[in-house]
Design an enzyme around this catalytic site. Structure first.
Site: not given
Ligand code: ARG
Length: 465
Positions: A28, A161, A282, A288, A290, A295, A327, A330
């Protein structure tokens, strides 16, 4: 047997390295690096707590805190760029800390798990984002209020309406969005209180054998409280879902006003023109101009709603406690935050300098319809004619006018009096658009007096928050 370094950060239980594609899949670091400042702050508080409780010495705690601070400087200087081998931001920081301060760095993770750590980081991050978005909402409201102030007496057709209904003060129309933004602000404030609870010290799921002081680390981090159940602490994402609800509503509001701008800027409405700083051309049609900004805002709303839906689905089948599924929270959260911030900024700029209301077109528009028909009925009702009877009569009058290609103001006094003997010369003043608006002086209505007061009230609410 010589011990070689573990192929991955977690433990010696593993003998061979991860398949490179799986390492990539699992990592991650590519996105949770956005949490680094919060991770460092959270770890500093954890280290201080370990020092205070005697789990490590206070000298050790100080060295760890300093090492983490050094990583912060390296990161800010662009010198700390952990790669995929770090897996995530938490391991990346711990590894760098150990490089900087030696084996002592390995003590940081005492009495903690990445599960309570990542929950802490995410809450610290979101807390900051909420405050930032609240400030942006205030900015947005201020721009709307400034615009409203200059347009109290500018009239605009009001619709139901999408059919012309009754004329409005343009300020009144804009103030509706100030009110929506006010609720958005309040909602974030309420959610903040539930985001601001510390899961730190929940451990992996069950707490810890060390004599930690959760309230102390929470206090250092400015949390308003601590989770009372460790399982809940590591696996709760309600706070993120609540935020995504609030973010979605902000996007609903921005999308609605965007849609109005798009209509207003069309040839058919021509209520606003777009200035060069916020409109685009455009590639093929040279005439145009825009409305790309509204939008895009309208389009991006869908993304944020999608993240809300995604997070609900992510959570609904999860057994306690932490699962790696979490995970996935995020990127959804980060993208929603970034989208809302970008849309608030762009919309605020659009209303600050991107739109010019075409007051001559608006004035002509409110003259050219039957949006004063209710006022004719109200006129008779005020003279004692039962409202429903007056309403029916005016319906017939409108029908006749339409067939003759006339407006109500074109009828002669004689024609009015044939329709009903209560009509007198003051009917013309009563149905002039300005008067039609001014007369709606009920609290919260579009009457100029009410609108001026509403602007003051909204400014007062902003000041006192
Ligand atoms: N990168 C993990 C997350 O964002 C951190 C927590 C990892 N925990 C684990 N038990 N593998 O959730």
């Amino acid at each position: 047997m010589a011990t070689s370094p573990a192929p991955q950060p977690w433990s010696q239980r593993f003998e061979s390295a991860l398949h490179p594609a799986i390492a990539q899949f699992n990592a991650s670091i590519g996105f949770d690096i956005a949490l680094i400042e919060y991770d460092l702050t959270g770890s500093q508080a954890h280290a201080q707590m370990l020092g205070k409780t005697g789990i490590i010495t206070s000298e050790e705690a100080t060295k760890i805190v300093q090492g983490l601070e050094q990583i912060r400087q390296e990161y800010r200087n662009g010198e700390f760029n952990p790669g995929i081998e770090a897996e995530d931001v938490h391991f990346a920081v711990e590894r760098r800390l150990t490089e900087l301060i030696g084996d002592l760095g390995k003590k940081l993770h005492t009495a903690r798990s990445r599960n309570d750590q990542v929950g802490t980081d995410t809450r610290l991050y979101l807390r900051q984002q909420i405050r930032d978005i609240q400030a942006q909402l205030r900015q947005w409201q201020t721009v709307l209020l400034d615009l409203a102030e200059t347009h109290v007496e500018t009239l605009i057709p009001g619709y139901t309406h999408l059919q012309r209904a009754q004329p409005l003060s343009l300020a009144h129309h804009l103030l509706a969005y100030v009110a929506m933004a006010e609720r958005d602000w309040q909602r974030l404030d309420e959610i903040y209180a539930r985001v601001n609870i510390s899961p730190l010290g929940s451990g992996a799921l069950a707490g810890t054998t060390f004599p930690i002081d959760r309230h102390y680390s929470a206090e250092l981090l400015g949390f308003g409280g601590v989770y009372g159940n460790s399982l809940d602490g590591v696996s709760d994402r309600d706070f993120a879902i609540e935020f995504l609800c609030a973010a979605s509503l902000i996007m609903v509001h921005l999308s609605r006003i965007s849609e109005e701008v798009i209509l207003w800027a069309s040839e058919e409405f021509s209520f606003v023109s777009l200035t060069d700083s916020c409109a685009t051309g455009s590639s093929i049609m040279p005439q145009k101009k825009n409305p790309d900004v509204p939008e895009l805002v309208r389009g991006k709303a869908g993304r944020v709603f999608g993240h809300l839906q995604g997070m609900l689905v992510l959570m609904k089948g999860l057994p306690l406690a932490y699962n790696k599924d979490l995970q996935e929270d995020k990127e959804a959260l980060f993208d929603a935050v970034n989208t809302v911030k970008a849309c608030l900024e762009a919309t605020t700029i659009l209303f600050q300098e991107g739109l010019v209301f075409r007051t001559e077109r608006l004035a002509a528009a409110v003259e050219a319809d039957f949006a004063n028909a209710t006022d004719v009925a109200d006129y008779l009702a005020a003279k004692g004619v039962p409202f429903r009877e007056a309403y029916n009569l005016v319906g017939k009058v409108v029908k006749t006018c339409v067939s003759q290609g006339k407006l109500l103001k074109d009828l002669t006094l004689g024609e009015w009096q044939v329709l009903h003997e209560r009509f007198e010369g003051d009917i013309y003043a009563a149905i002039a658009p300005r008067q039609v608006v001014a007369a709606r002086n009920s609290y919260g209505g579009t009457g100029f007096e009410q609108v001026r007061q509403a602007i003051q009230e909204a400014r007062g609410a902003i000041r006192s928050s």
